[in-house]
Design a protein around this motif. Sequence first.
Motif, PDB file in Angstrom:
ATOM      1  N   GLY A  35       0.807  -1.213   0.000  1.00  0.00           N
ATOM      2  CA  GLY A  35       0.000   0.000   0.000  1.00  0.00           C
ATOM      3  C   GLY A  35       0.838   1.259   0.000  1.00  0.00           C
ATOM      4  N   LEU A  36       1.878   1.298   0.814  1.00  0.00           N
ATOM      5  CA  LEU A  36       2.719   2.485   0.895  1.00  0.00           C
ATOM      6  C   LEU A  36       3.563   2.662  -0.363  1.00  0.00           C
ATOM      7  N   HIS A  37       3.973   1.555  -0.978  1.00  0.00           N
ATOM      8  CA  HIS A  37       4.679   1.656  -2.254  1.00  0.00           C
ATOM      9  C   HIS A  37       3.771   2.304  -3.301  1.00  0.00           C
ATOM     10  N   ARG A  38       2.524   1.901  -3.320  1.00  0.00           N
ATOM     11  CA  ARG A  38       1.575   2.457  -4.278  1.00  0.00           C
ATOM     12  C   ARG A  38       1.369   3.955  -4.038  1.00  0.00           C
ATOM     13  N   LEU A  39       1.188   4.351  -2.769  1.00  0.00           N
ATOM     14  CA  LEU A  39       0.990   5.767  -2.457  1.00  0.00           C
ATOM     15  C   LEU A  39       2.226   6.598  -2.799  1.00  0.00           C
ATOM     16  N   THR A  40       3.403   6.034  -2.560  1.00  0.00           N
ATOM     17  CA  THR A  40       4.644   6.749  -2.870  1.00  0.00           C
ATOM     18  C   THR A  40       4.805   6.926  -4.379  1.00  0.00           C
ATOM     19  N   ASP A  41       4.556   5.870  -5.136  1.00  0.00           N
ATOM     20  CA  ASP A  41       4.662   5.963  -6.593  1.00  0.00           C
ATOM     21  C   ASP A  41       3.699   7.011  -7.142  1.00  0.00           C
ATOM     22  N   ARG A  42       2.493   7.041  -6.611  1.00  0.00           N
ATOM     23  CA  ARG A  42       1.511   8.014  -7.102  1.00  0.00           C
ATOM     24  C   ARG A  42       1.931   9.443  -6.781  1.00  0.00           C
ATOM     25  N   SER A  43       2.472   9.652  -5.597  1.00  0.00           N
ATOM     26  CA  SER A  43       2.904  10.999  -5.221  1.00  0.00           C
ATOM     27  C   SER A  43       4.052  11.468  -6.096  1.00  0.00           C
ATOM     28  N   LEU A  44       5.026  10.588  -6.350  1.00  0.00           N
ATOM     29  CA  LEU A  44       6.143  10.954  -7.220  1.00  0.00           C
ATOM     30  C   LEU A  44       5.687  11.100  -8.668  1.00  0.00           C
ATOM     31  N   GLY A  45       4.690  10.308  -9.060  1.00  0.00           N
ATOM     32  CA  GLY A  45       4.127  10.461 -10.388  1.00  0.00           C
ATOM     33  C   GLY A  45       3.457  11.811 -10.573  1.00  0.00           C
ATOM     34  N   ARG A  46       2.763  12.267  -9.534  1.00  0.00           N
ATOM     35  CA  ARG A  46       2.147  13.599  -9.596  1.00  0.00           C
ATOM     36  C   ARG A  46       3.207  14.689  -9.716  1.00  0.00           C
ATOM     37  N   LEU A  47       4.347  14.484  -9.049  1.00  0.00           N
ATOM     38  CA  LEU A  47       5.419  15.478  -9.133  1.00  0.00           C
ATOM     39  C   LEU A  47       5.972  15.542 -10.557  1.00  0.00           C
ATOM     40  N   ARG A  48       6.151  14.393 -11.195  1.00  0.00           N
ATOM     41  CA  ARG A  48       6.619  14.390 -12.577  1.00  0.00           C
ATOM     42  C   ARG A  48       5.598  15.039 -13.508  1.00  0.00           C
ATOM     43  N   ALA A  49       4.311  14.775 -13.251  1.00  0.00           N
ATOM     44  CA  ALA A  49       3.267  15.391 -14.074  1.00  0.00           C
ATOM     45  C   ALA A  49       3.248  16.901 -13.887  1.00  0.00           C
ATOM     46  N   ALA A  50       3.449  17.365 -12.646  1.00  0.00           N
ATOM     47  CA  ALA A  50       3.473  18.802 -12.388  1.00  0.00           C
ATOM     48  C   ALA A  50       4.643  19.465 -13.105  1.00  0.00           C
ATOM     49  N   ALA A  51       5.784  18.783 -13.157  1.00  0.00           N
ATOM     50  CA  ALA A  51       6.934  19.334 -13.877  1.00  0.00           C
ATOM     51  C   ALA A  51       6.617  19.500 -15.358  1.00  0.00           C
ATOM     52  N   THR A  52       5.981  18.500 -15.937  1.00  0.00           N
ATOM     53  CA  THR A  52       5.629  18.564 -17.354  1.00  0.00           C
ATOM     54  C   THR A  52       4.657  19.708 -17.629  1.00  0.00           C
ATOM     55  N   GLU A  53       3.675  19.872 -16.745  1.00  0.00           N
ATOM     56  CA  GLU A  53       2.699  20.945 -16.912  1.00  0.00           C
ATOM     57  C   GLU A  53       3.350  22.323 -16.864  1.00  0.00           C
ATOM     58  N   GLN A  54       4.417  22.453 -16.090  1.00  0.00           N
ATOM     59  CA  GLN A  54       5.106  23.733 -15.967  1.00  0.00           C
ATOM     60  C   GLN A  54       6.218  23.909 -17.000  1.00  0.00           C
ATOM     61  N   GLY A  55       6.376  22.924 -17.881  1.00  0.00           N
ATOM     62  CA  GLY A  55       7.426  22.994 -18.883  1.00  0.00           C
ATOM     63  C   GLY A  55       8.810  22.800 -18.318  1.00  0.00           C
ATOM     64  N   LEU A  56       8.920  22.075 -17.206  1.00  0.00           N
ATOM     65  CA  LEU A  56      10.197  21.856 -16.543  1.00  0.00           C
ATOM     66  C   LEU A  56      10.702  20.445 -16.806  1.00  0.00           C
ATOM     67  N   ASP A  57      11.983  20.260 -16.663  1.00  0.00           N
ATOM     68  CA  ASP A  57      12.580  18.935 -16.753  1.00  0.00           C
ATOM     69  C   ASP A  57      12.213  18.156 -15.493  1.00  0.00           C
ATOM     70  N   PRO A  58      11.548  17.000 -15.610  1.00  0.00           N
ATOM     71  CA  PRO A  58      11.179  16.227 -14.420  1.00  0.00           C
ATOM     72  C   PRO A  58      12.367  15.862 -13.538  1.00  0.00           C
ATOM     73  N   ASP A  59      13.584  15.786 -14.127  1.00  0.00           N
ATOM     74  CA  ASP A  59      14.768  15.488 -13.315  1.00  0.00           C
ATOM     75  C   ASP A  59      15.183  16.675 -12.455  1.00  0.00           C
ATOM     76  N   ASP A  60      14.791  17.882 -12.859  1.00  0.00           N
ATOM     77  CA  ASP A  60      15.083  19.069 -12.064  1.00  0.00           C
ATOM     78  C   ASP A  60      14.004  19.315 -11.014  1.00  0.00           C
ATOM     79  N   TYR A  61      12.749  19.180 -11.431  1.00  0.00           N
ATOM     80  CA  TYR A  61      11.638  19.386 -10.498  1.00  0.00           C
ATOM     81  C   TYR A  61      11.323  18.040  -9.846  1.00  0.00           C
ATOM     82  N   ALA A  62      12.221  17.618  -8.979  1.00  0.00           N
ATOM     83  CA  ALA A  62      12.146  16.290  -8.375  1.00  0.00           C
ATOM     84  C   ALA A  62      12.610  16.367  -6.931  1.00  0.00           C
ATOM     85  N   ALA A  63      12.321  15.318  -6.179  1.00  0.00           N
ATOM     86  CA  ALA A  63      12.711  15.298  -4.762  1.00  0.00           C
ATOM     87  C   ALA A  63      12.789  13.870  -4.261  1.00  0.00           C
TER      88      ALA A  63
END
Length: 316
Positions: A127-155
């Motif tokens: 369950g926690l693996h799934r929640l973590t993957d989804r949260s990081l997936g949202r971060l990558r999607a947010a980077a794309t929406e802002q026109g940023l490199d997902p490797d830069d807008y990452a944590a």
Amino acid sequence: MGTRPPTYDAEPTALPAADPDDLDALVPDTVLDGARYGACTLRAVSVRGDSARYRGEPRRDALLTARFGTGEGALVLAALATGTRTAPGAHLAAAEVCRWIAAAVGRSHERLTADIRAARRADLKAGLHRLTDRSLGRLRAAATEQGLDPDDYAATLRCLLLSGDPGCRTRVFFGVGPGGLFRLRDGEWQDIEPEVAEVKGEPVLGFGSAPHETPDGDRLTMDLGIPTPPSPYEPAPGPPREPFRFRTSVARTGDVLLMCGTGFAEPLRGEPELRDHLADRWSGPEPPGLTAYLADTQVRVKGYADDRTAVAVWEA
């Protein structure tokens, strides 16, 4: 600590530049929090590093503490994240992923609390693996929406879950990315998070300590990075850049469990004098107060000038 004083001043010098149209992007130099639930006392701090203070850069580390539910059914989450070094929006990415994982945990807190109390490690891990993957997936999607490199807008992301039930001594750690997970037991530090390449079943303990693991489930496990199937409700995540990390541990009376980012893990691993100092400070009959904990985590070591974020749990 060390052979000579650190290069930078001990106190903040320059503030980060502010945008009058985006003041929500500002982060304070220091965040300090604490609580007491169940059988444990929580202390949490995030402090801007000496180099960032000198250069007027924002703190790249983010820290979030939250409680979901009440009474013995309460679930306490401590989440810390570190944004990509040199990326201009690093602090924003770290804060966002902390908020997203907190929201995901909060929505599932009743099930997570029940799984923790029943020691259902396999269900927790999945369950926690799934929640973590989804949260990081949202971060990558947010980077794309802002026109940023997902490797830069990452944590990186590291989390600790604590039950509000005084009879539940199971502590759950999970996340993605480097940092530190340590345990102070009987005055001796144990490094209970080995490097990913070393994970082959049993945990590796550092600092010359002999294994203290018990047969009642205090072991480390790790997922294989298999992506979660797409969800109709949230962006479909890709596999995380680094393997998912998961550990449940059974606390003993007097233990101190410490989760931290690399800015605090590196000096703790690299400077024996700092380990000895904190072991002496934190082995007393009572946990330190907030100001004492802040002072302890700010002990300076030559050569280590990154942000320091540390979450510690004292067992009654």
